[in-house]
Motif scaffolding. Structure first.
Motif, PDB file in Angstrom:
ATOM      1  N   THR A  23       0.022   8.627   4.067  1.00 43.33           N
ATOM      2  CA  THR A  23      -0.874   9.027   2.981  1.00 43.33           C
ATOM      3  C   THR A  23      -0.692  10.498   2.616  1.00 43.33           C
ATOM      4  OG1 THR A  23      -2.653   9.498   4.560  1.00 43.33           O
ATOM      5  CG2 THR A  23      -2.590   7.282   3.613  1.00 43.33           C
TER       6      THR A  23
ATOM      7  N   VAL B 213       0.294   4.666  -1.017  1.00 44.31           N
ATOM      8  CA  VAL B 213      -0.845   3.874  -1.480  1.00 44.31           C
ATOM      9  C   VAL B 213      -0.742   2.477  -0.877  1.00 44.31           C
ATOM     10  CG1 VAL B 213      -2.073   2.928  -3.478  1.00 44.31           C
ATOM     11  CG2 VAL B 213      -0.924   5.157  -3.655  1.00 44.31           C
ATOM     12  N   GLY B 214      -1.720   2.105  -0.066  1.00 48.25           N
ATOM     13  CA  GLY B 214      -1.679   0.827   0.643  1.00 48.25           C
ATOM     14  C   GLY B 214      -2.509  -0.242  -0.022  1.00 48.25           C
ATOM     15  N   ASP B 215      -2.256  -0.490  -1.312  1.00 47.27           N
ATOM     16  CA  ASP B 215      -3.041  -1.472  -2.046  1.00 47.27           C
ATOM     17  C   ASP B 215      -2.350  -2.818  -2.195  1.00 47.27           C
ATOM     18  OD1 ASP B 215      -1.035  -0.840  -3.827  1.00 47.27           O
ATOM     19  OD2 ASP B 215      -2.347  -0.131  -5.435  1.00 47.27           O
ATOM     20  N   GLY B 216      -1.167  -2.970  -1.586  1.00 48.49           N
ATOM     21  CA  GLY B 216      -0.452  -4.235  -1.678  1.00 48.49           C
ATOM     22  C   GLY B 216       0.288  -4.439  -2.976  1.00 48.49           C
ATOM     23  N   LYS B 217       0.254  -3.447  -3.882  1.00 52.37           N
ATOM     24  CA  LYS B 217       0.909  -3.573  -5.185  1.00 52.37           C
ATOM     25  C   LYS B 217       1.850  -2.401  -5.462  1.00 52.37           C
ATOM     26  CE  LYS B 217      -3.121  -5.967  -7.139  1.00 52.37           C
ATOM     27  NZ  LYS B 217      -4.175  -5.921  -8.197  1.00 52.37           N
ATOM     28  N   THR B 218       1.403  -1.189  -5.165  1.00 56.89           N
ATOM     29  CA  THR B 218       2.164   0.012  -5.477  1.00 56.89           C
ATOM     30  C   THR B 218       3.405   0.109  -4.600  1.00 56.89           C
ATOM     31  OG1 THR B 218       0.127   1.151  -6.085  1.00 56.89           O
ATOM     32  CG2 THR B 218       2.059   2.530  -5.644  1.00 56.89           C
TER      33      THR B 218
ATOM     34  N   ASN C 299       5.985   1.919  -2.407  1.00 54.68           N
ATOM     35  CA  ASN C 299       6.014   3.136  -1.592  1.00 54.68           C
ATOM     36  C   ASN C 299       7.425   3.461  -1.110  1.00 54.68           C
ATOM     37  OD1 ASN C 299       2.982   3.880  -1.048  1.00 54.68           O
ATOM     38  ND2 ASN C 299       3.108   1.664  -0.813  1.00 54.68           N
TER      39      ASN C 299
ATOM     40  N   GLY D  81      -3.863  -1.043   5.803  1.00 56.00           N
ATOM     41  CA  GLY D  81      -3.569  -1.244   4.394  1.00 56.00           C
ATOM     42  C   GLY D  81      -2.341  -2.111   4.247  1.00 56.00           C
ATOM     43  N   ARG D  82      -1.966  -2.383   3.005  1.00 58.48           N
ATOM     44  CA  ARG D  82      -0.793  -3.208   2.717  1.00 58.48           C
ATOM     45  C   ARG D  82       0.174  -2.342   1.924  1.00 58.48           C
ATOM     46  NH1 ARG D  82      -1.380  -8.542   3.569  1.00 58.48           N
ATOM     47  NH2 ARG D  82      -0.140  -9.188   1.769  1.00 58.48           N
ATOM     48  N   TRP D  83       1.274  -1.970   2.579  1.00 51.51           N
ATOM     49  CA  TRP D  83       2.176  -0.951   2.082  1.00 51.51           C
ATOM     50  C   TRP D  83       3.480  -1.583   1.619  1.00 51.51           C
ATOM     51  CZ3 TRP D  83      -0.247   3.767   2.172  1.00 51.51           C
ATOM     52  CH2 TRP D  83      -1.381   3.845   2.986  1.00 51.51           C
TER      53      TRP D  83
END
Length: 292
Positions: free
Chosen positions: A87, A92-97, A99, A126-128
């Motif tokens: 971080t 961003v660990g939203d599963g979409k962005t 990284n 989170g989902r990275w």
């Protein structure tokens, strides 16, 4: 290795045929029992927790004695001088962005500590989503509880690299191959661990390319370390690898311990752990369900 080339650490040995003077039910019942057991093992594709030590490339030394951990030859879990979170680099660990560039940037930055105490990159809950990234020496990748690294669904984020010298070509297609999600070459003192975090390759896209015969290059592994030594991979769950899951190749002093490796039966050639042309490899207390 392909399924036909793999060694099995289950039942084995050469069949023995003995001539008997009279018919006996005992050998017949024994063969039925043995066949049932073998069928169960093949059907579940599960390797229950065992300790396997490869002291040479022959891969012949197998032991079920777990009183002494094979992690000993690796040494104590190293403490790193620099410890930072993904971080702090904008992850961003939203599963979409995506990284991908964030992981690459973080490791490039932490590489500077390699000769002065080493570095650790923490991945929090989170989902990275990320494409492939390369590790560095004297480095720990640490997945905290609830952290999930997800393999990118964009093949362009899995770059093409040269085939392995011992193969001379891609395993599935001529020419190069996709790099693994987590990769390293010529490294020393590398740890991939955590509080049972997960690395999920999201391999369904790759499996469909294989089944549909539209795959252009050999699929990437989930983790591949090449020409490296003193490696510890422990206390994580790996799942849904595009191809082989853990692939240390031309390495030495490798410990894979306390791992869960999962792949659906429909996933083609997603072998759990393949220590290819490596020495001093220890696999201990790993639960594996492999599509193979």
């Amino acid at each position: 290795m392909d399924f036909d080339e793999k060694q099995s650490f289950g039942f084995g040995g050469n069949a023995m045929i003995a001539r008997v003077s009279r018919f006996s039910w005992s050998p017949f019942l024994f063969l039925i029992t043995l066949t049932a057991l073998l069928s169960f093992q093949i059907t579940t594709n599960t390797i229950y927790p065992i300790k396997i030590v490869f002291s040479s490339t022959s891969k012949t030394d197998v032991s079920s004695d777990t009183r002494t951990s094979c992690v000993g030859f690796f040494g104590e879990l190293p403490e790193r001088k620099a410890v930072m979170s993904i971080t702090e680099f904008g992850g961003v660990g939203d599963g979409k962005t995506s990284n991908t560039e964030t992981f690459r940037k973080a490791i490039r930055y932490l590489k500077r500590f390699g000769e002065s105490g080493g570095a650790q990159l923490n991945v929090p809950k989170g989902r990275w989503v990320t494409g492939s990234f390369n590790l560095t020496s004297n480095f720990t990748l640490f997945l905290e509880e609830g952290a999930v690294i997800l393999g990118s669904q964009d093949p362009k984020e899995w770059p093409i690299i040269e085939p392995l010298p011992s193969y001379g070509r891609g395993r599935e297609r001529l020419g190069g191959r996709h790099i693994s999600l987590v990769h390293g070459d010529g490294l020393t003192n590398v740890v991939i661990t955590g509080n049972n975090g997960t690395i999920d390759g999201q391999g369904k896209m790759w499996w469909e390319l294989w089944w549909n015969r539209t795959l252009e290059h050999t699929r990437g592994h989930l983790v591949e370390l090449m020409n490296s030594n003193n490696i510890l991979i422990a206390n994580l769950t790996f799942c849904n690898s595009p191809f082989w899951t853990i692939h240390p190749v031309y390495c030495s002093n490798v410990v894979v311990k306390d791992m869960t490796i999962l792949a659906p039966l429909k996933a083609p050639n997603t072998d759990g752990i393949d220590p290819d042309s490596s020495t001093n490899v220890c696999i201990e207390d790993c639960y594996i369900e492999s599509g193979r």
